[in-house]
Design a protein around this motif. Sequence first.
Motif, PDB file in Angstrom:
ATOM      1  N   UNK A 109       0.532 -10.880   8.052  1.00 53.09           N
ATOM      2  CA  UNK A 109       2.445 -10.732   9.025  1.00 53.09           C
ATOM      3  C   UNK A 109       2.957 -10.307   8.059  1.00 53.09           C
ATOM      4  N   UNK A 110       3.133  -9.854   6.531  1.00 56.95           N
ATOM      5  CA  UNK A 110       3.943  -9.971   5.983  1.00 56.95           C
ATOM      6  C   UNK A 110       3.904  -8.586   5.573  1.00 56.95           C
ATOM      7  N   UNK A 111       4.584  -7.773   5.174  1.00 51.86           N
ATOM      8  CA  UNK A 111       4.715  -6.100   4.844  1.00 51.86           C
ATOM      9  C   UNK A 111       6.098  -6.208   4.314  1.00 51.86           C
ATOM     10  N   UNK A 112       6.193  -5.735   3.297  1.00 50.77           N
ATOM     11  CA  UNK A 112       7.399  -4.978   1.997  1.00 50.77           C
ATOM     12  C   UNK A 112       7.293  -3.416   2.399  1.00 50.77           C
ATOM     13  N   UNK A 113       8.804  -2.681   1.949  1.00 58.14           N
ATOM     14  CA  UNK A 113       9.129  -1.752   1.819  1.00 58.14           C
ATOM     15  C   UNK A 113      10.195  -1.560   0.324  1.00 58.14           C
ATOM     16  N   UNK A 114       9.829  -0.055   0.445  1.00 60.83           N
ATOM     17  CA  UNK A 114      11.053   0.118  -0.877  1.00 60.83           C
ATOM     18  C   UNK A 114      11.228   1.248  -0.861  1.00 60.83           C
ATOM     19  N   UNK A 115      10.827   2.498  -0.023  1.00 60.31           N
ATOM     20  CA  UNK A 115      11.189   3.393   0.513  1.00 60.31           C
ATOM     21  C   UNK A 115      12.452   4.990  -0.827  1.00 60.31           C
ATOM     22  N   UNK A 116      13.125   3.960  -1.343  1.00 62.85           N
ATOM     23  CA  UNK A 116      13.892   5.076  -1.846  1.00 62.85           C
ATOM     24  C   UNK A 116      13.681   4.556  -3.216  1.00 62.85           C
ATOM     25  N   UNK A 117      13.215   3.652  -3.472  1.00 59.37           N
ATOM     26  CA  UNK A 117      13.006   3.177  -5.566  1.00 59.37           C
ATOM     27  C   UNK A 117      14.548   1.782  -5.768  1.00 59.37           C
TER      28      UNK A 117
ATOM     29  N   UNK B  31       7.508  -1.972  -8.571  1.00 58.04           N
ATOM     30  CA  UNK B  31       8.703  -0.765  -9.888  1.00 58.04           C
ATOM     31  C   UNK B  31       8.285   0.809  -8.797  1.00 58.04           C
ATOM     32  N   UNK B  32       9.601   1.011  -8.972  1.00 53.80           N
ATOM     33  CA  UNK B  32      10.311   2.245  -8.076  1.00 53.80           C
ATOM     34  C   UNK B  32      10.127   2.016  -6.240  1.00 53.80           C
ATOM     35  N   UNK B  33       8.914   3.101  -6.275  1.00 54.91           N
ATOM     36  CA  UNK B  33       9.289   2.545  -4.786  1.00 54.91           C
ATOM     37  C   UNK B  33       7.311   2.196  -4.546  1.00 54.91           C
ATOM     38  N   UNK B  34       6.859   2.216  -5.346  1.00 56.62           N
ATOM     39  CA  UNK B  34       5.462   1.772  -4.691  1.00 56.62           C
ATOM     40  C   UNK B  34       5.234   0.674  -4.949  1.00 56.62           C
ATOM     41  N   UNK B  35       4.567  -0.562  -4.393  1.00 53.04           N
ATOM     42  CA  UNK B  35       3.913  -2.862  -4.533  1.00 53.04           C
ATOM     43  C   UNK B  35       2.830  -2.552  -5.435  1.00 53.04           C
ATOM     44  N   UNK B  36       3.147  -1.907  -6.786  1.00 57.53           N
ATOM     45  CA  UNK B  36       1.966  -2.798  -7.741  1.00 57.53           C
ATOM     46  C   UNK B  36       1.832  -3.597  -8.144  1.00 57.53           C
ATOM     47  N   UNK B  37       2.035  -5.184  -7.008  1.00 61.86           N
ATOM     48  CA  UNK B  37       1.552  -5.831  -6.642  1.00 61.86           C
ATOM     49  C   UNK B  37       1.465  -6.164  -5.704  1.00 61.86           C
ATOM     50  N   UNK B  38       0.960  -6.747  -4.184  1.00 60.04           N
ATOM     51  CA  UNK B  38       1.432  -7.900  -3.254  1.00 60.04           C
ATOM     52  C   UNK B  38       0.413  -8.851  -2.683  1.00 60.04           C
TER      53      UNK B  38
END
Lengths: 118, 113
Positions: B64-72, B50-57
């Motif tokens: 080994x799995x990672x996700x980002x969304x730095x600018x939303x 939700x936006x830039x933050x991972x609300x539920x991972x």
Amino acid sequence: GESVGLHLPTLSVQEGDNSIINCAYSNSASDYFIWYKQESGKGPQFIIDIRSNMDKRQGQRVTVLLNKTVKHLSLQIAATQPGDSAVYFCAENIGQGPGGTSYGKLTFGQGTILTVHP
Amino acid sequence: GAGVSQTPSNKVTEKGKYVELRCDPISGHTALYWYRQSLGQGPEFLIYFQGTGAADDSGLPNDRFFAVRPEGSVSTLKIQRTERGDSAVYLCASSSQQGGEQYFGPGTRLTVT
């Protein structure tokens, strides 16, 4: 058809017939249900949704029925066309966000292959 | 308007390599979801932003799995030390609001040899 291992249930119909695709969901706390259509090589496409406070909802050529007592969902397609051939998935929304709102973490069912013969 | 796009459409990599999968959501959509779909199965939830933050991972299978969304907006799913079992189609979806209708991209087919 029956599902065994990785084999999806299948439904074959003639063009113009009505189709009914069934789905059993798992969580009695689910509050939102969606049917998706997925064609080969594409992502799922939204068809119709229904909230748990309803038992029926109609769209264009499609109707979704929800039976919460037996946790069963069905999709009815009227006058099925060859372009309706695809895999159909039901999905349920599990998980609550802040304030009790659902945020859309979907759990998908196994899927049913619909084949429409001209 | 443009839908959700994902790149690359296909990725073949060797076991042990690192991969990045990109998702461009529909412009203005604040919610973004990653799913993984194995052959003959329905999509499985991985992570929600939700936006830039991972609300539920909670769906990420391991560290080994990672996700980002730095600018939303754009999101990248990163997989380290890939294994053959990671082979699947990785789907991204976005929605205009939390809990709203999700629009899916075409997916990235990852094959680990």
